[in-house]
Structure formats: structure tokens, C-alpha cells
Design an enzyme around this catalytic site. Structure first.
Site, PDB file in Angstrom:
ATOM      1  CD  GLU A  35     -33.567  20.836  10.758  1.00 28.96           C
ATOM      2  OE1 GLU A  35     -34.699  20.351  10.653  1.00 28.96           O
ATOM      3  OE2 GLU A  35     -33.240  21.960  10.290  1.00 28.96           O
ATOM      4  CE1 TYR A  36     -31.372  11.331   7.548  1.00 24.66           C
ATOM      5  CE2 TYR A  36     -29.030  11.187   8.091  1.00 24.66           C
ATOM      6  CZ  TYR A  36     -30.212  10.586   7.714  1.00 24.66           C
ATOM      7  OH  TYR A  36     -30.251   9.227   7.502  1.00 24.66           O
ATOM      8  CB  SER A  82     -29.530 -12.637 -17.195  1.00 29.81           C
ATOM      9  OG  SER A  82     -29.781 -13.751 -18.011  1.00 29.81           O
ATOM     10  CG  LEU A  83     -33.263  -8.273 -18.409  1.00 31.93           C
ATOM     11  CD1 LEU A  83     -33.148  -6.760 -18.327  1.00 31.93           C
ATOM     12  CD2 LEU A  83     -34.704  -8.676 -18.652  1.00 31.93           C
ATOM     13  CD  GLU A 113     -38.590  -1.046 -15.147  1.00 32.43           C
ATOM     14  OE1 GLU A 113     -37.867  -1.803 -14.490  1.00 32.43           O
ATOM     15  OE2 GLU A 113     -39.788  -0.812 -14.857  1.00 32.43           O
ATOM     16  CE  LYS A 115     -29.573  -4.243 -18.763  1.00 34.44           C
ATOM     17  NZ  LYS A 115     -28.304  -4.062 -18.065  1.00 34.44           N
ATOM     18  NE  ARG A 136     -28.616 -11.865 -12.586  1.00 35.85           N
ATOM     19  CZ  ARG A 136     -27.796 -12.360 -13.503  1.00 35.85           C
ATOM     20  NH1 ARG A 136     -26.516 -12.032 -13.478  1.00 35.85           N
ATOM     21  NH2 ARG A 136     -28.239 -13.175 -14.425  1.00 35.85           N
TER      22      ARG A 136
HETATM   23  S1  IVH Z   1     -35.237  -6.488 -14.860  1.00 36.54           S
HETATM   24  C1  IVH Z   1     -36.183 -10.758 -15.285  1.00 36.54           C
HETATM   25  N1  IVH Z   1     -35.053  -3.890 -14.904  1.00 36.54           N
HETATM   26  O1  IVH Z   1     -29.869  -5.471 -15.839  1.00 36.54           O
HETATM   27  C2  IVH Z   1     -35.756  -9.356 -15.312  1.00 36.54           C
HETATM   28  N2  IVH Z   1     -33.073  -5.171 -14.787  1.00 36.54           N
HETATM   29  O2  IVH Z   1     -29.473  -8.468 -17.256  1.00 36.54           O
HETATM   30  C3  IVH Z   1     -34.638  -9.065 -14.420  1.00 36.54           C
HETATM   31  N3  IVH Z   1     -31.030  -3.813 -14.654  1.00 36.54           N
HETATM   32  O3  IVH Z   1     -28.436  -7.522 -13.673  1.00 36.54           O
HETATM   33  C4  IVH Z   1     -34.058  -7.732 -14.544  1.00 36.54           C
HETATM   34  N4  IVH Z   1     -32.020  -1.857 -14.676  1.00 36.54           N
HETATM   35  O4  IVH Z   1     -29.284  -5.519 -12.551  1.00 36.54           O
HETATM   36  C5  IVH Z   1     -34.386  -5.046 -14.864  1.00 36.54           C
HETATM   37  N5  IVH Z   1     -35.035  -1.569 -14.901  1.00 36.54           N
HETATM   38  C6  IVH Z   1     -34.390  -2.740 -14.860  1.00 36.54           C
HETATM   39  C7  IVH Z   1     -32.980  -2.786 -14.761  1.00 36.54           C
HETATM   40  C8  IVH Z   1     -32.358  -4.034 -14.739  1.00 36.54           C
HETATM   41  C9  IVH Z   1     -30.866  -2.483 -14.611  1.00 36.54           C
HETATM   42  C10 IVH Z   1     -29.940  -4.790 -14.638  1.00 36.54           C
HETATM   43  C11 IVH Z   1     -30.122  -5.860 -13.605  1.00 36.54           C
HETATM   44  C12 IVH Z   1     -29.641  -7.131 -14.217  1.00 36.54           C
HETATM   45  C13 IVH Z   1     -29.419  -6.767 -15.635  1.00 36.54           C
HETATM   46  C14 IVH Z   1     -30.242  -7.684 -16.508  1.00 36.54           C
END
Ligand code: IVH
Length: 780
Positions: A35-36, A82-83, A113, A115, A136
Site C-alpha cells: 500500500e505504501y 567524542s566521548l 541510553e 550506544k 562527523r
Molecule cells: S552522545 C557529546 N549518545 O558514539 C556527546 N553518542 O564517541 C556526543 N554514539 O560517534 C555523543 N550512540 O556516534 C551519544 N546514545 C548516544 C550514542 C552515541 C552512539 C556514538 C556517536 C559518536 C560516538 C561517541
């Protein structure tokens, strides 16, 4: 009905956007795919008719841009950070402690949450319309992948709801759901294309395609997890609230997000998500903790390019590289041979592994895994680790492609892989310890030797306690053996059933079992052949073999090409029989069965019909030599004074006999292999021998109903329909399930219905029970 095309176009766009939103954000399937697609086609048609009404945010424009030569660079208005990573609990504790101290809070509140393992992107919306999307990159500058991102249906082209800022950057992860990844790979594999290594590579690779048409074919999804630049409007003060708002504006956000408190809250979340990890529909490599309130975040600030208010807490990696030490094979219960690698120990997915499966020989060939290779192994969830790919750049010199061993590592029988089959098998059906349980279970089953009371559990115990090595050993076991086995099994399993308490019960049970084993000694050829559990030899093949060959001794020593004289037996079945009979171990078990009193009650001479194909020309065709057609085989058989001469013939002699050059070449090549020549000569010999054994046409008939097809219907009084069927088959008839022109006669009992009517309609002879009994009496 909307009055104008403009109205209808607007309505269609809304319906399609709603369907996408329902699927990706609300997790609901609103309308079926078909349908879509229909809505899409209607919209495309209308927009084509009215180009003035086409707009950039129309769902038809998801794919539209032409392939580009190169991506443009995009400077992020706000850097994509980055984290910091944590692998250990202590690092998480430190993270929480730093925040608690600096902000002077007892238990900081976090948004936690999953990752997701995909590719980070930034999506820019101006006045609610998606205008630019970028990867990014290095955090400051990324690549403009707007055209590709537009094809991702989870990404809204227009924001929903109201109250959005004039400029809004949404950050999130593009990923490939596992099920979609697998379905995609299965489809590609079928078409012989290039499979994606894993969902992460799938997502990253798909987004970086220069042709958006290619990206559109890939099953990509998206989750929002943050924002970048916000101008001309505001977002709520906490991360959790912002995420809820993004959801209202049409973005998918993870349903697994939670607000938790302090170190304990974080660790608890980590553990709970970890438990679900293998069942999630997407891959995650950790969880992310973010201080929930904006004020606190501001105060915490940054170190280099990572915020001090967020942390990625990783799970053990699911892919690692290591080195292959050897390639081994495993033999399963059914004889299936599976290759696997022994590797240098490697920590992957939280455990140390040294073995990984290669699934089958095809997979080894596809991956081209060799001893000494560096490989990527993967262990997702509870599944068996598997080799994903070879790092060919690291391949040492002097490696050789792997080959399936010729002999079973468990029993030494030949390993056979039929052309076109994925699975290789051990042909030691009766001797291979790996196949013992399966062989015994099949042997004892109702349609085979019919040993009542010998079920799978019992068989497993017999094998576990080494009381039988083959099916022939069943006929050596006595009452005491079974009583003893039962005692040991109960002891092992910790059960104390009646049998242990009362020796009498156990003895009675064992006596019954021995009695039913004894009863099974008297059997028929077809049951016996079926019971051997030969690959591809099912019940009906066994019956056909019994009807045509009549005698076990004959079947046992017939070279495989002659089995093809039996209608319905083709090359695959015949070769499988040949492989089985070629294994000395299998033959020995048959000897032992006969020595221990198994008796074929219905042995008789072979069917005279077998004589029809016992000539050298038919044999040449049945050997399946490339280029040897029936007509050419006739010519060859006529040209040589003895068929043996053919085995030594030179190419020019064959050409002189009327063979085309390539067929002559292929025949000479075939005969030059010792095994082939031996098979040819042995088959000739067997044909001659068989001819002397065949009854004269007017001598003893193989069966009065040879070549006749009967259908049984209705209820008989003096016997069951199955019994009647067996007795008729014993006289040479073939039983069929439905009446057709080919039916010779129909046996109709009480309350026969449509089959009887059909027979009458076609004018086919009908027997009642009296006539059946009379006939059986006269011929059995
Ligand atoms: S927050 C300042 N939340 O992890 C915070 N990152 O090194 C920025 N990623 O390349 C990121 N799930 O693509 C955040 N729930 C989430 C994520 C997430 C995956 C990835 C993101 C980034 C990497 C962080």
C-alpha cells in the site's frame, strides 16, 4: 475525494510521512508495504503531471540527486564531540565522583541510553525543513551526505508538531537493524554479490556511497541522541526532556533511554541493557551516560574534545583479530561434516575463544581461510563464534587454500560431497561413532526394524555407556546388560525410579526389550535396506531396490551404476548407495547383523526386468562420463569386440569408432583414472553375473503384480489398509495415493468415496475385499 491535485498531493505526502513516522518513531506498522508503494507511485505520477507542485521535501524526493564525484566538506556550526570511554567499573565510579564533587551533588541525575554501533551524523533543519546532513568527520569538518540521508526513511524531511527553533541541528546515529542486515546479505549472497561484513560497516559504507540510488537500496535506520546548534528557539533544560521533544518533532529516539541516579543507577542500567544486548534488534557497543541537566553540563565543561559530563561505558568487543592455527572438521549426528578453525586464544564478546565455526566448505572457499591467516572473529550474543573475514594483507607466505579432508576424522570412512550440495558427509553411516545415536535410532524405528521400546533416551544411554558400537551390537545384548545399563543411567541422572527399588520391575522391562529385539530379527529386505540409514535411501527407494534385486547379497555387491536400472533411482541415490557399500566398516556391520540372526524373510531372485538394461552401452551411459550420450554409447559398444577393450582404447580408435574428438578425449581421461577403470570393469563383471542369476521370463515370476499400480480406498474388514498395501507390494505392485489413468486397479473397502467414483468414471477395474483375499491366497 480531495478536489484538486494540489490537495491530493498534500494528502499523499501526509499519508506517506505518517507511515514512516509510525514505523520508525512509534514502532508501529500502519500500512502494508504494498500500500505504501502504491501511495508513492500515485504521488510520483501526480508530481510528474504537475511539476509546479513538486517540492524538495516531498517523500518522492528521497532519491533524486544524481551520483556525485566527491562529497563536499561541511564545517559543523558546533563541533561534533567524542566521548570518553570506560571499560571498568572503577572508571565509571571516578566519572560519577568527579561530577558529584564539582557540582556538589550527592547523587547526580543522568540520562542513560544505549550506544548504537553505526555512524554519527548531524542533520540541519531550517524552518522545519531538512536542508543539510553531514558525517562527523574529524569533529570540526565532515562530509556533506545530504542526498544519501534523504533516502533514510527514518529521517523526517519536515519536522512535525510545532514550536521548533528556526535553525535546529539534530545529532544521532545512522545504523542498520540486524534483521535487515541479514536479509540484505542473504539476498546479495543469492545473487552472488558482495556481502556486508557487519551492520556497522553496512551503515557506514552505505552512507558514503556517491550514488544515492545505492544508499536507497540499503536498509538504514536512524536514532537521534542529541542536538547541535539551536537558533531562534529553545529546547528544554534537561536532556531527557529534549529527547522527548525531538520525538514529538518526528525523530526516532531510543525507547531504552532512562533517567537514573548516581553510580549504582548507572551500573544497574549497564547490567540490564547488557542482559538484553544479544536480543536487541540493533547492535550496541556500550551505553552512554549523560548528565541530564543543562546547567550542570555547562559547569562541567570539556577536556580536549570530549565533554566531562558524558561517558561511554563499553561492553566487551564482539569482533577481534587472531591467527588461525589449524582448520579442523567436526562430524555431526547426521554425518554432516563442518569445518572450524582452531585459533590463538582471543578475548571477544566477554569470553576467551579458541574455536570458531566456518559453517561449510563453501564458506571456507568464499572466505579463503588458510592456516596461518590473521582473521576477524565475531561473537555476538550466545551464538557460536564465527570467522568473518581474512585480513589478507597479513597473510604469510607459502599458505595453501584449504581442502576438505578425504576421510572422516572420526571413523576413517570416505567424506562425500555431492555436486550442488553445500554439506559434505561422512559415508560411514553404520560405523561412525559420531553418527551412532542417529544410526541406532533410525535402525530401531517403526518403519525400519521396528524394535518396540527402544527409544532415543535408551539409545543415548547405550551409547554413553559404550554398550554398543554399531547397530549389530543390539543383537548381542541380554537381559542383564539392560538391567545394568538402567542402573547406571539412574545413578548418573540421580533418579531413583521404581526400577531401582524393585529389581523385578527392571528385569521384566529388560525381558520385554530383549524380546522385541529378538522379534525384529525376522524382517524384509526393504525394511532392512531402509534401516541401514543410507543417505538418500528412504522407504520407497528401499522398496524399489528390494523389488528389483530381491536379495541382500546381490544388493551388497552391486556397483553403483547398476542401481540406476531401477526406475526412480538416479545418479545421486545410486552413488550414495555405492559410497555406503564401499566402506568396509559398513559391510562388516551387515555381516555381523546376519551372523547374529537377522534374517531377510522375503529373499527372492531379482526381477527379470533388470535384464533389460544389462548391456555395455547402457552401462557406459550410466557411468555419467561427460560427452557419452546414449547414441554414442551404442556406437562404441558396437565398435569394440569386447567391452574390456574399450578401457584400453586410444583416442584415435574412439574417433574412428565415431566419437567426436572432445568426447573421445573425455572418455580416455576418465578411463585413465584407476578407480574409474576398476569401476567400469567391475560393473561389466557384475552385469554378466546378474544375467546368469536372472530367472527366465517364463520361470518364477518376481511378482504377479509387477508393474501394476493400485489404489486402496475405504475400510477393509479382515486387515488394515496398510497391511493390504504391504501384501500387494510384496507381490510387486506399486501403491499410489490417487486414481489416474495409470492406475491398474482399485481395491475398495466399505464406505469408499471419491476415489471409487473416479475409478468408475475412468473405467478402471475395482476389486472388493473378497476378490482381494482370493488373489492374495492364490499368490502368497
Ligand atoms: S552522545 C557529546 N549518545 O558514539 C556527546 N553518542 O564517541 C556526543 N554514539 O560517534 C555523543 N550512540 O556516534 C551519544 N546514545 C548516544 C550514542 C552515541 C552512539 C556514538 C556517536 C559518536 C560516538 C561517541
Amino acid at each position: 475525494m480531495p478536489a484538486t491535485p494540489a490537495d491530493r498531493i498534500a494528502e499523499l505526502r501526509r499519508l506517506i510521512d505518517d507511515a514512516n513516522h509510525a514505523y520508525y518513531v512509534l514502532d508501529e506498522l500502519r500500512i502494508p508495504d504494498a500500500e505504501y508503494d502504491a501511495l508513492m507511485r500515485e504521488l510520483e505520477a501526480l508530481e510528474a503531471e504537475h511539476p509546479d507542485l513538486a517540492t524538495d521535501d516531498s517523500p518522492t524526493r528521497r532519491v533524486g540527486a544524481a551520483p556525485s564525484a566527491k562529497f563536499a566538506q561541511v564545517r559543523h556550526a558546533m563541533p561534533m564531540l567524542s566521548l570518553g570511554n570506560a571499560f571498568e567499573e572503577e572508571e565509571v565510579r571516578d566519572f560519577v565522583r568527579r561530577i558529584a564533587q564539582k557540582l556538589d551533588r550527592d547523587k547526580p541525575v543522568f540520562s542513560a541510553e544505549p550506544k548504537l554501533d553505526g555512524l554519527a551524523v548531524s542533520l540541519r533543519y531550517e524552518d522545519g525543513a531538512f536542508v543539510q546532513g553531514a558525517t562527523r568527520g574529524d569533529g570540526a569538518t565532515g562530509e556533506d551526505v545530504t542526498a544519501n540521508l534523504r533516502t533514510v526513511r527514518a529521517i523526517p524531511l519536515r519536522l512535525r508538531g510545532k514550536g521548533w527553533p528556526a535553525v535546529l541541528e539534530v545529532r544521532g546515529e545512522v545504523y542498520m537493524p540486524i534483521a535487515d542486515f541479514e536479509a540484505y546479505n542473504a539476498r546479495v549472497r543469492e545473487q552472488g554479490g558482495k556481502v556486508l561484513a557487519n551492520p556497522r560497516n553496512g551503515a557506514a559504507g552505505s552512507l558514503r556511497q556517491l550514488d544515492p540510488g545505492v544508499t536507497a537500496q540499503r536498509p538504514l535506520a536512524f536514532f537521534a541522541y542529541g542536538t547541535g546548534l539551536v537558533e531562534g528557539g529553545e529546547l528544554p533544560d534537561t536532556h531527557s526532556e529534549s529527547m522527548r521533544t525531538l520525538r514529538e518533532w518526528g525523530f526516532p529516539v531510543s525507547a531504552l533511554g532512562e533517567v537514573v541516579e548516581g553510580f549504582d543507577g548507572l551500573m544497574d542500567y549497564y547490567r540490564r541493557i547488557g542482559e538484553q544486548r544479544s536480543e536487541l534488534p540493533f547492535e550496541i557497543d556500550g551505553v552512554v551516560y549523560k548528565l541530564d541537566d543543562a546547567e550542570g553540563r555547562e559547569e562541567m565543561g570539556f577536556v580536549s574534545r570530549a565533554p566531562r559530563w558524558a561517558l561511554a561505558h563499553k561492553y566487551p568487543a564482539q569482533e577481534q583479530s587472531t591467527v588461525v592455527e589449524s582448520i579442523e572438521v567436526n562430524v555431526g549426528r547426521t554425518g554432516a561434516v563442518t569445518p572450524w578453525v582452531l585459533m590463538q586464544p582471543v578475548h571477544v564478546g566477554g569470553v576467551t575463544v579458541t574455536r570458531a565455526t566456518l559453517h561449510n566448505a563453501d564458506q571456507v572457499a568464499r572466505l579463503d581461510v588458510r592456516v596461518g591467516d590473521s582473521v576477524i572473529v565475531r561473537r555476538a550474543g550466545d551464538v557460536i563464534p564465527e570467522v568473518v573475514r581474512v585480513i589478507t594483507e597479513r597473510r604469510p607466505e607459502g599458505t595453501k587454500p584449504w581442502q576438505m579432508p578425504e576421510r572422516c576424522p572420526v571413523c576413517g570412512s570416505e567424506i562425500v560431497r555431492e555436486e550442488g550440495e553445500v554439506v559434505a558427509r561422512c559415508s560411514g553411516e553404520l560405523v561412525c561413532p559420531a553418527q551412532r545415536v542417529q544410526a541406532l535410532f533410525h535402525f530401531a524405528s517403526r518403519r525400519a526394524m521396528d524394535i518396540e521400546g527402544l527409544g532415543e533416551r535408551l539409545i543415548q544411554a547405550l551409547v554413553d555407556f559404550d554398550m554398543v558400537t554399531s547397530v549389530a551390537d543390539l543383537y548381542r545384548l541380554g537381559v542383564d546388560d539392560f538391567v545394568e545399563m538402567k542402573r547406571r543411567a539412574d545413578e548418573r541422572d540421580g533418579t531413583t525410579p521404581e526400577t531401582v527399588k524393585s529389581g523385578k520391575v527392571a528385569t521384566k522391562w529388560a525381558e520385554n526389550l530383549v524380546e522385541s529385539i529378538d522379534r525384529s530379527r525376522e524382517t524384509t529386505l526393504s525394511r532392512f535396506l531402509f534401516a541401514l540409514g543410507i543417505q538418500h535411501v528412504g522407504e520407497s527407494t528401499a522398496k524399489a531396490l528390494a523389488a528389483w534385486f530381491g536379495d541382500l547379497a546381490l544388493v551388497r555387491h552391486t556397483p553403483w551404476p547398476l542401481f540406476k536400472r531401477v526406475p526412480d533411482i538416479g545418479g545421486e541415490v545410486a552413488r550414495s548407495l555405492g559410497h555406503f557399500l564401499d566402506q568396509p566398516g559398513n559391510q562388516q556391520v551387515i555381516d555381523e547383523l546376519l551372523e547374529r540372526g537377522v534374517r531377510i524373510g522375503d529373499a527372492r531372485p531379482p526381477s527379470p526386468k533388470l535384464g533389460e538394461g544389462l548391456d555395455p552401452a547402457t552401462l557406459l551411459v550410466d557411468l555419467e562420463i561427460r560427452g557419452i550420450t546414449p547414441a554414442r554409447a551404442e556406437r562404441l559398444a558396437g565398435a569394440f569386440s569386447t567391452p574390456e577393450g574399450l578401457a584400453e582404447a586410444k583416442e584415435h580408435q574412439l574417433v574412428a569408432a565415431g566419437l567426436p574428438g572432445d568426447a573421445a578425449e573425455s572418455l580416455v581421461a576418465w578411463m585413465s583414472e584407476a578407480d574409474n577403470r576398476a569401476l567400469y570393469l567391475r560393473s561389466l563383471e557384475a552385469q554378466r553375473e546378474l544375467l546368469t542369476q536372472l530367472p527366465k521370463e517364463d520361470g518364477i515370476k518376481a511378482g504377479p503384480l509387477d508393474g501394476q499400480t493400485v489404489v486402496l480406498t475405504g475400510t477393509l474388514e479382515s486387515m488394515t489398509r496398510d497391511e493390504a498395501k504391504e501384501r500387494l507390494e510384496a507381490l510387486g505392485a506399486k501403491a499410489a495415493g490417487s486414481v489416474s489413468k495409470k492406475t491398474s486397479f482399485v481395491v475398495a473397502g466399505e464406505a469408499a468415496g471419491s476415489k471409487l467414483a473416479k475409478a468408475e468414471q475412468l473405467g478402471i477395474e475395482v476389486w472388493d475385499e473378497a476378490k482381494l483375499l482370493e488373489f492374495l491366497q492364490a499368490h502368497e
